[in-house]
Design a protein around this motif. Structure first.
Motif, PDB file in Angstrom:
ATOM      1  N   ALA A  69      24.658  68.130  51.416  1.00 19.14           N
ATOM      2  CA  ALA A  69      25.616  66.500  50.639  1.00 19.14           C
ATOM      3  C   ALA A  69      24.544  66.312  49.729  1.00 19.14           C
ATOM      4  N   LYS A  70      25.228  65.228  48.748  1.00 17.28           N
ATOM      5  CA  LYS A  70      24.750  64.253  48.515  1.00 17.28           C
ATOM      6  C   LYS A  70      24.328  63.267  49.020  1.00 17.28           C
ATOM      7  N   SER A  71      23.449  63.359  47.946  1.00 14.54           N
ATOM      8  CA  SER A  71      22.030  62.113  48.845  1.00 14.54           C
ATOM      9  C   SER A  71      22.650  60.606  48.414  1.00 14.54           C
ATOM     10  N   VAL A  72      21.978  59.831  49.272  1.00  9.81           N
ATOM     11  CA  VAL A  72      22.735  58.433  49.460  1.00  9.81           C
ATOM     12  C   VAL A  72      22.245  57.804  48.995  1.00  9.81           C
ATOM     13  N   ALA A  73      21.074  57.915  48.409  1.00  7.36           N
ATOM     14  CA  ALA A  73      19.977  57.516  46.859  1.00  7.36           C
ATOM     15  C   ALA A  73      20.821  57.221  45.804  1.00  7.36           C
ATOM     16  N   ALA A  74      21.138  57.834  46.208  1.00  6.75           N
ATOM     17  CA  ALA A  74      21.614  58.537  44.202  1.00  6.75           C
ATOM     18  C   ALA A  74      23.000  57.369  44.358  1.00  6.75           C
ATOM     19  N   SER A  75      23.836  57.250  45.356  1.00 10.59           N
ATOM     20  CA  SER A  75      24.589  55.414  45.710  1.00 10.59           C
ATOM     21  C   SER A  75      24.426  54.388  45.542  1.00 10.59           C
ATOM     22  N   PRO A  76      25.285  53.767  44.321  1.00 10.08           N
ATOM     23  CA  PRO A  76      24.598  51.989  44.999  1.00 10.08           C
ATOM     24  C   PRO A  76      24.779  51.364  46.598  1.00 10.08           C
ATOM     25  N   ASP A  77      24.027  50.238  46.401  1.00 11.34           N
ATOM     26  CA  ASP A  77      24.584  49.995  47.636  1.00 11.34           C
ATOM     27  C   ASP A  77      25.860  49.340  48.036  1.00 11.34           C
ATOM     28  N   PHE A  78      26.534  48.116  46.459  1.00 11.22           N
ATOM     29  CA  PHE A  78      26.959  47.588  46.471  1.00 11.22           C
ATOM     30  C   PHE A  78      27.766  47.938  45.669  1.00 11.22           C
ATOM     31  N   ASP A  79      28.895  48.023  44.875  1.00 13.82           N
ATOM     32  CA  ASP A  79      29.758  48.090  43.867  1.00 13.82           C
ATOM     33  C   ASP A  79      31.027  47.521  43.287  1.00 13.82           C
ATOM     34  N   PRO A  80      30.372  46.392  42.606  1.00 10.35           N
ATOM     35  CA  PRO A  80      31.461  45.008  42.427  1.00 10.35           C
ATOM     36  C   PRO A  80      32.213  45.392  42.034  1.00 10.35           C
ATOM     37  N   GLN A  81      32.970  46.838  40.992  1.00  6.74           N
ATOM     38  CA  GLN A  81      33.523  46.724  40.718  1.00  6.74           C
ATOM     39  C   GLN A  81      34.693  47.307  41.510  1.00  6.74           C
ATOM     40  N   ALA A  82      34.918  48.233  42.569  1.00  5.17           N
ATOM     41  CA  ALA A  82      35.860  48.716  44.187  1.00  5.17           C
ATOM     42  C   ALA A  82      36.126  47.286  44.755  1.00  5.17           C
ATOM     43  N   VAL A  83      34.915  46.234  44.564  1.00  6.35           N
ATOM     44  CA  VAL A  83      34.890  45.317  45.620  1.00  6.35           C
ATOM     45  C   VAL A  83      36.577  44.323  44.715  1.00  6.35           C
ATOM     46  N   LYS A  84      36.410  44.280  43.133  1.00  3.98           N
ATOM     47  CA  LYS A  84      37.702  43.404  42.740  1.00  3.98           C
ATOM     48  C   LYS A  84      39.048  44.887  42.648  1.00  3.98           C
ATOM     49  N   LYS A  85      38.754  45.449  42.393  1.00  9.73           N
ATOM     50  CA  LYS A  85      40.117  46.569  43.190  1.00  9.73           C
ATOM     51  C   LYS A  85      40.909  46.119  44.642  1.00  9.73           C
ATOM     52  N   SER A  86      39.951  46.499  45.108  1.00 13.10           N
ATOM     53  CA  SER A  86      40.539  45.525  46.603  1.00 13.10           C
ATOM     54  C   SER A  86      41.717  44.439  46.991  1.00 13.10           C
ATOM     55  N   PHE A  87      40.779  43.546  46.235  1.00 12.58           N
ATOM     56  CA  PHE A  87      41.079  42.197  46.354  1.00 12.58           C
ATOM     57  C   PHE A  87      42.903  42.555  45.486  1.00 12.58           C
ATOM     58  N   LYS A  88      42.812  43.555  44.641  1.00  9.33           N
ATOM     59  CA  LYS A  88      44.260  43.362  43.723  1.00  9.33           C
ATOM     60  C   LYS A  88      44.790  43.802  44.971  1.00  9.33           C
ATOM     61  N   LYS A  89      44.588  44.750  45.609  1.00  4.82           N
ATOM     62  CA  LYS A  89      46.253  44.416  46.710  1.00  4.82           C
ATOM     63  C   LYS A  89      46.949  43.191  47.401  1.00  4.82           C
ATOM     64  N   TRP A  90      45.530  42.567  47.659  1.00  4.85           N
ATOM     65  CA  TRP A  90      46.639  40.930  47.853  1.00  4.85           C
ATOM     66  C   TRP A  90      47.579  40.349  47.346  1.00  4.85           C
ATOM     67  N   LYS A  91      48.057  40.817  46.304  1.00  7.76           N
ATOM     68  CA  LYS A  91      49.268  40.744  45.900  1.00  7.76           C
ATOM     69  C   LYS A  91      50.328  41.956  46.023  1.00  7.76           C
ATOM     70  N   GLU A  92      50.568  42.391  46.641  1.00  9.49           N
ATOM     71  CA  GLU A  92      51.875  43.382  47.856  1.00  9.49           C
ATOM     72  C   GLU A  92      51.468  42.642  48.632  1.00  9.49           C
ATOM     73  N   PHE A  93      50.998  41.629  49.381  1.00 11.90           N
ATOM     74  CA  PHE A  93      50.908  40.844  50.862  1.00 11.90           C
ATOM     75  C   PHE A  93      51.651  40.309  51.313  1.00 11.90           C
ATOM     76  N   ASN A  94      52.649  40.498  52.468  1.00 12.23           N
ATOM     77  CA  ASN A  94      53.772  39.837  52.832  1.00 12.23           C
ATOM     78  C   ASN A  94      54.047  39.507  54.584  1.00 12.23           C
ATOM     79  N   LEU A  95      53.872  38.669  54.487  1.00 15.19           N
ATOM     80  CA  LEU A  95      54.053  38.676  56.092  1.00 15.19           C
ATOM     81  C   LEU A  95      55.416  38.013  57.288  1.00 15.19           C
ATOM     82  N   ASN A  96      56.778  38.348  55.631  1.00 10.48           N
ATOM     83  CA  ASN A  96      58.037  37.776  55.436  1.00 10.48           C
ATOM     84  C   ASN A  96      58.002  37.453  56.775  1.00 10.48           C
ATOM     85  N   GLY A  97      58.183  35.653  56.188  1.00 10.72           N
ATOM     86  CA  GLY A  97      58.439  34.987  56.803  1.00 10.72           C
ATOM     87  C   GLY A  97      59.436  34.446  57.333  1.00 10.72           C
TER      88      GLY A  97
END
Length: 121
Positions: A69-97
């Motif tokens: 398998a892939k080594s865990v040491a080669a992957s970063p512990d925190f990926d800020p770009q992935a976090v920014k990308k995940s927050f872009k999904k909140w534009k589509e969030f709707n509670l159907n008020g």
């Protein structure tokens, strides 16, 4: 039965045909101490460990041990770009008020009709 104020006395009769524990070795065979013997004789002097040739430690495999398998040491512990990308999904969030407001209104009317005394519908 003896009353509370009277002493209770017991009589012990001599017993025949009794097992004497002092005559029996009441120890489980697994708990018995066994003589310590080694399968291989221990060396009397310690030699320096031999260096392993042909294996180089890399960042992917820090101890030189390979793994499919892939080594865990080669992957970063925190990926800020992935976090920014995940927050872009909140534009589509709707509670159907509108649906929530309608359901809440119907529940409130039903509760009020149940609580108000008078004619039941």
């Amino acid at each position: 039965m003896a009353s509370l104020g009277a002493a209770v006395s017991g009589v012990t009769r001599p017993l025949r045909h009794v097992v004497k524990p002092s005559r029996i070795a009441a120890e489980h065979p697994m708990r018995m101490a066994k003589p310590q013997t080694a399968l291989v004789a221990a060396p009397t002097s310690l030699a320096a460990p031999a260096a392993v040739s042909g294996h180089h430690c890399t960042k992917e495999y820090p101890w030189g041990v390979t793994w499919p398998a892939k080594s865990v040491a080669a992957s970063p512990d925190f990926d800020p770009q992935a976090v920014k990308k995940s927050f872009k999904k909140w534009k589509e969030f709707n509670l159907n008020g509108d649906e929530w407001i309608g359901a809440f209104t119907m529940t409130a009317i039903d509760t009020a009709m149940f609580v108000i005394p008078g004619k039941k519908f």
